[in-house]
Scaffold this active site. Structure first.
Site, short mmCIF file in Angstrom:
data_model
loop_
_atom_site.label_atom_id
_atom_site.label_comp_id
_atom_site.label_asym_id
_atom_site.label_seq_id
_atom_site.Cartn_x
_atom_site.Cartn_y
_atom_site.Cartn_z
N HIS A 169 0.88 -1.17 0.00
CA HIS A 169 0.00 0.00 0.00
C HIS A 169 0.92 1.23 0.00
O HIS A 169 2.00 1.19 0.59
CB HIS A 169 -0.83 0.14 1.28
CG HIS A 169 -1.79 -0.96 1.58
ND1 HIS A 169 -1.46 -2.05 2.32
CD2 HIS A 169 -3.10 -1.09 1.28
CE1 HIS A 169 -2.52 -2.83 2.46
NE2 HIS A 169 -3.53 -2.28 1.83
N ASP A 172 2.40 1.98 3.36
CA ASP A 172 3.38 1.04 3.96
C ASP A 172 4.78 1.43 3.51
O ASP A 172 5.74 1.31 4.25
CB ASP A 172 3.23 -0.41 3.45
CG ASP A 172 1.82 -0.91 3.42
OD1 ASP A 172 1.03 -0.45 4.26
OD2 ASP A 172 1.53 -1.74 2.55
N GLU A 194 -10.84 -6.76 -4.51
CA GLU A 194 -10.66 -7.83 -3.52
C GLU A 194 -11.91 -7.94 -2.66
O GLU A 194 -12.14 -7.12 -1.76
CB GLU A 194 -9.43 -7.51 -2.65
CG GLU A 194 -9.11 -8.60 -1.66
CD GLU A 194 -7.84 -8.33 -0.88
OE1 GLU A 194 -6.84 -7.86 -1.48
OE2 GLU A 194 -7.85 -8.55 0.34
N GLU A 198 -9.31 -13.67 -1.54
CA GLU A 198 -8.56 -13.96 -0.30
C GLU A 198 -9.24 -15.07 0.50
O GLU A 198 -10.45 -15.05 0.70
CB GLU A 198 -8.45 -12.69 0.55
CG GLU A 198 -7.73 -12.92 1.87
CD GLU A 198 -7.30 -11.64 2.56
OE1 GLU A 198 -6.89 -10.69 1.86
OE2 GLU A 198 -7.38 -11.59 3.79
N HIS A 209 -11.27 -13.97 3.56
CA HIS A 209 -12.46 -13.21 3.19
C HIS A 209 -13.55 -14.16 2.70
O HIS A 209 -14.73 -13.95 2.97
CB HIS A 209 -12.14 -12.19 2.10
CG HIS A 209 -11.15 -11.15 2.52
ND1 HIS A 209 -10.74 -10.13 1.69
CD2 HIS A 209 -10.47 -10.96 3.67
CE1 HIS A 209 -9.86 -9.37 2.31
NE2 HIS A 209 -9.68 -9.87 3.52
N ASP A 229 -4.97 -13.74 -2.40
CA ASP A 229 -4.32 -13.43 -1.12
C ASP A 229 -4.40 -14.71 -0.32
O ASP A 229 -5.49 -15.15 0.08
CB ASP A 229 -5.04 -12.28 -0.40
CG ASP A 229 -4.50 -10.92 -0.83
OD1 ASP A 229 -3.67 -10.87 -1.76
OD2 ASP A 229 -4.92 -9.91 -0.23
N ASP A 253 -10.97 -11.57 10.51
CA ASP A 253 -9.93 -11.79 9.51
C ASP A 253 -8.60 -11.94 10.25
O ASP A 253 -7.87 -10.97 10.41
CB ASP A 253 -9.92 -10.53 8.61
CG ASP A 253 -9.25 -10.73 7.26
OD1 ASP A 253 -9.01 -11.89 6.89
OD2 ASP A 253 -8.99 -9.72 6.59
N ASP A 275 -5.98 -13.52 9.36
CA ASP A 275 -4.83 -13.43 8.45
C ASP A 275 -3.64 -14.27 8.91
O ASP A 275 -2.52 -13.77 9.01
CB ASP A 275 -4.37 -11.96 8.31
CG ASP A 275 -5.32 -11.13 7.46
OD1 ASP A 275 -6.09 -11.70 6.67
OD2 ASP A 275 -5.29 -9.89 7.61
N ASP A 305 -1.00 -12.43 2.32
CA ASP A 305 -1.67 -11.40 3.12
C ASP A 305 -1.90 -12.02 4.50
O ASP A 305 -3.02 -12.35 4.88
CB ASP A 305 -2.99 -10.99 2.45
CG ASP A 305 -3.54 -9.70 3.02
OD1 ASP A 305 -2.98 -9.23 4.02
OD2 ASP A 305 -4.52 -9.18 2.48
C1 XLS Z 1 -7.77 -6.59 4.37
C2 XLS Z 1 -7.29 -6.81 3.01
C3 XLS Z 1 -6.10 -5.95 2.62
C4 XLS Z 1 -5.94 -5.96 1.13
C5 XLS Z 1 -5.11 -4.84 0.59
O1 XLS Z 1 -8.53 -7.38 4.91
O2 XLS Z 1 -7.02 -8.16 2.84
O3 XLS Z 1 -4.96 -6.39 3.26
O4 XLS Z 1 -5.40 -7.16 0.68
O5 XLS Z 1 -5.64 -3.61 0.87
NI NI Z 2 -6.04 -9.03 1.24
NI NI Z 3 -7.87 -9.50 4.49
#
Ligand code: XLS
Ligand code: NI
Ligand code: NI
Length: 437
Positions: A101, A104, A232, A268, A271, A296, A307, A309, A339
């Site tokens: 991003h 970042d 996404e 993802e 998600h 992702d 989430d 992750d 991700d």
């Molecule tokens: C958040 C998203 C984010 C996207 C990029 O849940 O996964 O990380 O991948 O903005």
């Molecule tokens: Ni993501």
């Molecule tokens: Ni995410």
């Protein structure tokens, strides 16, 4: 200090029998699988935000992950330190791609002009590191969700000035992504949704989002960016409801605004599961509609409804998605972006290596397993057999539009058709997968 990761050497491939925790057991990048090198199948990317910016903070606790570049200091110097560590990490890991991003890579300034200047300066430095290491950009994206100005959405904000601000920010990041040779551009609509319908004009907000995406696509063509624009999907979190809920919702959205040939999906894992689907369902839906762009890769926790992750670690969960991806002919320009973030107790530099090595190895193993299942052919034969009737005259007449409801009725009544139920063989097929694990 040279680099935060100085104590760790380049990660070698040593094969399944190795005792070395800092080696790959399955990810052997040059190994050819179904006619393609593993590295080209998987196209792994490190997510700059989690891996280098994640601080371990959660809803109840402070940051736990201390990195040299999170110490107090000049923000641009810290961004520089982070960049050098990041490329050292990625080169040692041997990943071909990264994703970022805007915020970042470079700190926000007092104005967007300043933020853009910071981003441009850091992009120059990143380009030098990319040149040095050969690591490429899978995608860039704009953070349109952290700053309070976006609390009521970016493109879907009730205030058109916020829409304009978001457009300005995306323009800068899209152009930066283009300049850095990025192969995709991602839009995750973190705040493109609502907290309550009481204060929300849903139709208007969807029209705004459609307009926004059209502007992005138009600009992409104007600047000659050949990468793919990806949306996404995510159902909720941080919003109560996000408009890009899942692959099917985004598909409907794209068709409503005439964007279905311009934008694909970045799917993802976590998600998909938040939306109540499996990851393979989302991939299959995207592939069936020509929308499969990139993924992702991570995993959620079955007990936590958010989430989380986490890094992928379960072979059985990954084989069906890999089967879908291979059957779809691969991800093309897309890749497997981690991700995913280390847990807040995984505070050491080496934990970042363990996380990515494990994630890459399990994906590689799933790729090998799925390839074996495809080469074996039994699974596909079972599916082909199940639908065989559709290749016969009746099936073709129906699907190619040569039969009316009346004609079908006549056919059934005249021929006394009485189709017999047939087994779906689910358990046998599950056993088949298990045998290959
Ligand atoms: C958040 C998203 C984010 C996207 C990029 O849940 O996964 O990380 O991948 O903005
Ligand atoms: Ni993501
Ligand atoms: Ni995410």
């Amino acid at each position: 200090m040279d680099s935060y990761f100085d104590s760790i050497a380049k990660i070698p491939y040593e094969g399944p029998e190795t005792e070395n925790p800092l080696a790959f057991r399955w990810y052997d990048k040059d190994r050819v699988v179904l006619g393609k090198r593993m590295e080209e199948h998987l196209r792994f990317a490190v997510a700059y935000w989690h891996t280098f910016c994640g601080d371990g903070g959660d809803q109840f606790g402070d940051a736990t992950l201390r990195r040299p570049w999170t110490e107090p200091g000049d923000p641009m110097e810290m961004a520089d330190l982070k960049l050098r560590a990041a490329f050292d990490f990625m080169a040692k890991l041997g990943v071909p791609f990264f994703c970022f991003h805007d915020r970042d890579l470079a700190p926000a300034g007092k104005t967007l002009k300043e933020s853009n200047a910071n981003l441009a300066a850091m992009a120059d430095k990143a380009l030098a590191e990319m040149e040095r290491t050969g690591i490429r950009l899978l995608w860039g994206t704009a953070n349109l969700f952290s700053h309070p100005r976006f609390m009521a959405g970016a493109a879907t904000n009730p205030d058109p000035e916020v829409f304009a601000y978001a457009a300005a920010q995306v323009r800068a990041v899209l152009e930066t992504t283009h300049r850095m040779g990025g192969v995709n551009y991602v839009l995750w609509g973190g705040r493109e949704g609502y907290e309550t319908l009481l204060n929300t004009d849903l139709k208007r907000e969807l029209d705004q989002l459609g307009r926004f995406m059209s502007l992005v696509v138009e600009h992409k063509h104007r600047i000659g960016f050949n990468g793919t624009i990806l949306i996404e999907p995510k159902p909720q979190e941080p919003t109560k409801h996000q408009y890009d809920y899942d692959a099917a919702a985004v598909h409907a959205f794209l068709r409503a605004y005439g964007l279905e040939n311009e934008i694909k999906l970045n799917v993802e894992v976590n998600h998909a599961t938040l939306a109540g689907h499996t990851f393979e369902h989302e991939l299959a839906y995207a592939a069936a509609n020509g929308l499969l762009g990139s993924i992702d890769i991570n995993r959620g926790d079955p007990q936590c409804g958010w989430d989380t992750d986490q890094f992928p670690s379960n072979l059985q969960d990954l084989v069906p998605p890999l089967l879908v991806i291979l059957k779809a002919g691969g991800l093309g320009n897309g890749g497997f972006n981690f991700d995913a973030k280390v847990r807040r107790q995984s505070i050491d530099a080496v934990d970042l290596f363990h996380a990515h090595i494990g994630g890459m190895d399990i994906c590689a193993r799933a790729l090998l397993t799925a390839a074996r299942i495809i080469e074996d052919g039994t699974l596909q034969a079972a599916v082909d057999e199940r639908y065989a009737g559709w290749n016969g005259p009746l099936g073709r007449d129906i699907i190619e539009g040569r039969m009316t409801l009346q004609q079908l009725s006549d056919r059934v009544l005249a021929g006394n058709l009485d189709p017999a139920p047939r087994s779906g063989r689910q358990e046998a097929l599950e056993n088949l997968i298990a045998r290959h694990l």
